[in-house]
Design a protein around this motif. Structure first.
Motif, PDB file in Angstrom:
ATOM      1  N   HIS A  42       0.842  -1.189   0.000  1.00  0.00           N
ATOM      2  CA  HIS A  42       0.000   0.000   0.000  1.00  0.00           C
ATOM      3  C   HIS A  42       0.882   1.246   0.000  1.00  0.00           C
ATOM      4  N   ASP A  43       0.437   2.262  -0.713  1.00  0.00           N
ATOM      5  CA  ASP A  43       1.144   3.538  -0.735  1.00  0.00           C
ATOM      6  C   ASP A  43       0.179   4.617  -0.275  1.00  0.00           C
ATOM      7  N   GLU A  44       0.552   5.328   0.790  1.00  0.00           N
ATOM      8  CA  GLU A  44      -0.337   6.352   1.348  1.00  0.00           C
ATOM      9  C   GLU A  44      -0.573   7.523   0.404  1.00  0.00           C
ATOM     10  N   ALA A  45       0.423   7.888  -0.381  1.00  0.00           N
ATOM     11  CA  ALA A  45       0.280   9.042  -1.274  1.00  0.00           C
ATOM     12  C   ALA A  45      -0.727   8.791  -2.387  1.00  0.00           C
ATOM     13  N   THR A  46      -0.864   7.539  -2.814  1.00  0.00           N
ATOM     14  CA  THR A  46      -1.743   7.240  -3.949  1.00  0.00           C
ATOM     15  C   THR A  46      -2.943   6.384  -3.583  1.00  0.00           C
ATOM     16  N   GLY A  47      -2.847   5.638  -2.497  1.00  0.00           N
ATOM     17  CA  GLY A  47      -3.884   4.656  -2.179  1.00  0.00           C
ATOM     18  C   GLY A  47      -3.730   3.410  -3.022  1.00  0.00           C
TER      19      GLY A  47
END
Length: 139
Positions: A42-47
């Motif tokens: 998971h990447d917080e900046a992109t979802g």
């Protein structure tokens, strides 16, 4: 002194150089131990999901035009190489480089620059999120 025939005894500066080189190699090997870490899910900046993003990049054939680290056969020379894209100031030369803008560019490049060589590939919003997540976490 006990030395092997044909091998001079190292002392002084040559010995320091040898130990310095060995120490540097060891530090380099240890610091790169994490280089082959698995991508996050998971990447917080992109979802998005960087792991899924690599597969999505392959599915859309992005490597036909771009060189992309960590993606098999992604050695294209039509578009720019995508290594370090998160560190660039602009996308396509004029769009401020944010995760959101990069996702929008990947989905609809022709809306931003009708003269761009980058085609509309029908990239979905979810796929764009995964692709950008991968690009921001390239191995």
């Amino acid at each position: 002194m006990n030395t092997l025939p044909g091998y001079p005894l190292l002392t002084g500066a040559p010995l320091r150089v040898l130990f310095g080189a060995l120490f540097s190699a060891l530090v380099g090997a240890l610091s790169c131990a994490g280089c082959s870490q698995a991508l996050p899910t998971h990447d917080e900046a992109t979802g998005g999901n960087p792991r899924q993003g690599r597969e999505t990049i392959v599915r859309y054939g992005c490597g036909a035009c771009h060189t992309i680290d960590g993606v098999p056969n992604a050695r294209g020379l039509v578009g720019p190489p995508l290594a370090g894209i998160g560190e660039r100031s602009y996308i396509a030369g004029h769009l401020p480089n944010t995760a959101e803008n990069l996702m929008r560019w990947i989905e609809h490049p022709q809306r931003f620059d009708p003269q761009s060589a980058m085609p509309e590939l029908g990239v979905t919003q979810a796929d764009a999120r995964d692709i950008v997540a991968y690009l921001l976490h390239q191995p």
